[in-house]
Design an enzyme around this catalytic site. Structure first.
Site, PDB file in Angstrom:
ATOM      1  N   TYR A 118      31.624  17.872  41.351  1.00 61.46           N
ATOM      2  CA  TYR A 118      30.166  18.125  40.882  1.00 61.46           C
ATOM      3  C   TYR A 118      30.103  19.450  40.712  1.00 61.46           C
ATOM      4  CZ  TYR A 118      25.149  18.762  40.566  1.00 61.46           C
ATOM      5  OH  TYR A 118      24.111  19.160  40.295  1.00 61.46           O
ATOM      6  N   GLU A 206      24.681  20.940  34.182  1.00 61.49           N
ATOM      7  CA  GLU A 206      25.161  20.175  35.349  1.00 61.49           C
ATOM      8  C   GLU A 206      26.342  19.304  34.906  1.00 61.49           C
ATOM      9  OE1 GLU A 206      22.772  16.682  36.338  1.00 61.49           O
ATOM     10  OE2 GLU A 206      22.876  17.466  38.495  1.00 61.49           O
TER      11      GLU A 206
END
Ligand code: GDP
Ligand code: MN
Length: 396
Positions: A118, A206
């Protein structure tokens, strides 16, 4: 403004961030054509069909599926386009899918452990700096990671005046446990990602997951990007990326009328001037036992036309059981606002919910008189608490 995954990936690509390649398609036939082109360009024979909606968690809702042939691309695209996709981030009705991204399959079959990370860049409002937030736990939703294994989330603060420094990019790659070529690729990935974030005036980039392929490349498999609306004037080309099908219809209409409106779930409509006062008014409504139906800042010029436009927007929401108008008359005089409310009320003719008007500031006393003598079903108040009590009365 939020972007679709395929749009976000195009921006990433233009800044040299490696992406899972793909093409957007509006129907099953276009999806097949896209898949054929991808095969020519990348050699892939397996594809992922990905619903393009402004919501995450699509995989969990059945909006991301693997297709192992052109027939499967056609069938799966046909199923996904037109569906109402329900994910943990949508309402119960879901979001209608208008298009899909046909992407190359970048996961190797039979691999037991894939390396998914991530990585995001966002603004840390607390420190006034940009921040890279990253984790070894990619592919799952980051809120769960934050809750269950917070020690697996790392942050790297970037001074916006200096930009990302090489040692910072290396620290990210190191903390993600990478070495060799993957380490080098990750430092490039992070550096280019940060540049993309700054140059596009985004408030969020993101990437979840970031994939380490078995041949040690690092690429963005998903991308969620929010562009700062206040910077749109610097990015005229991004205007074309807006997809109003993804936005609340009532919010779009309010925006066209120049009203700053956010739709909420409660039963008390609010009409307020100034964002701060609007927030305080929402608190007041909650304290009085109601729930705000919206946030609405009518701005500085609360004349009859604007008040009427605001009434119309508020009354489109069938849950509204009362309307609280809370206006501070500074530059705009209260008596003019009061007259605006009265005129709008008469013009509309069919308002059948109780209205509480609190006008405070210049000429507040004249305004109260105007409201009280108007003969309309409008209650006036001068004090904040008095307005709250009246809201409570009408809801009881
Ligand atoms: P999200 O569910 O909205 O976050 O959508 P993502 O783009 O993150 O995709 C969801 C999941 O689909 C990812 O976490 C991957 O596990 C999987 N996925 C994405 N691309 C591929 C691919 O090329 N091949 C395979 N086998 N799975 C993929
Ligand atoms: Mn994702």
């Amino acid at each position: 403004m939020n972007l679709h995954e395929y749009q976000a990936k195009e921006i990433l690509n233009s800044f040299g961030v490696r992406i899972q390649r793909g093409k957007v398609a509006q129907n099953a036939q276009e999806a097949v054509d896209a898949a054929k082109e991808l095969t020519t360009e990348t050699g892939t024979s397996w594809f992922v069909v990905k619903a393009q909606v402004h919501a995450g968690g699509r995989g969990k809702g059945g909006g991301v599926k693997l297709a192992k042939s052109l027939e499967e691309v056609e069938r799966i695209s046909g199923e996904i386009i037109g569906m109402d996709l329900v994910t943990p981030q949508t309402s119960a009705e879901g979001k209608r899918v208008h298009q899909v991204l046909i992407a190359e399959d970048v996961y190797y079959p039979g691999e037991t452990e894939t390396d998914e990370f991530y990585v995001s860049v966002l603004l840390n409002r607390g420190t006034g700096r940009n921040m890279i937030m990253y984790s070894t736990e990619g592919g799952m939703d980051i809120e769960t990671v934050a809750e269950e294994t917070p020690h697996l989330i790392f942050t790297e603060e970037i001074d916006p005046a200096v930009g990302i420094l090489p040692f910072q990019a290396r620290r990210v790659a190191f903390n993600l446990g990478l070495s060799g070529n993957a380490f080098k690729e990750m430092t490039k990935f992070v550096t280019n990602l940060y540049t993309a974030y700054v140059k596009s005036d985004a408030s969020l980039f993101e990437i979840n997951p970031v994939l380490k392929t078995s041949d040690n490349n690092i690429l963005a498999v998903d991308a969620k990007v929010t562009i700062d609306d206040n910077a749109m004037y610097r990015h005229k080309d991004y205007l074309a990326l807006r997809d109003i099908r993804e936005e609340s219809a009532i919010e779009v209409e309010a925006g066209e009328l120049g009203l700053n409106y956010v739709d909420l779930d409660g039963n008390v409509g609010c009409m307020v001037n100034g964002a701060g006062l609007a927030m305080a008014t929402m608190d007041l409504i909650k304290q009085a036992g109601g729930e705000p139906a919206n946030f609405l800042d009518v701005g500085g010029t609360a004349d009859a036309a604007r008040v009427e436009a605001a009434f119309k927007i508020i009354l489109k929401d069938p849950n509204v059981k009362a309307i609280l108008i809370n206006i501070f008359g500074g530059i705009v005089r209260c008596d003019r606002v009061a007259q605006g409310v009265i005129d709008a009320y008469k013009n509309m003719g069919n308002i059948n919910v109780p209205i509480i008007v609190r006008l405070q500031g210049t000429n507040a006393d004249i305004a109260k008189e105007l409201i009280d003598n108007s003969g309309l079903d409008v209650m006036s108040a001068t004090q904040f608490q008095e307005a709250a009590d009246k809201v409570q009365q009408v809801l009881a």
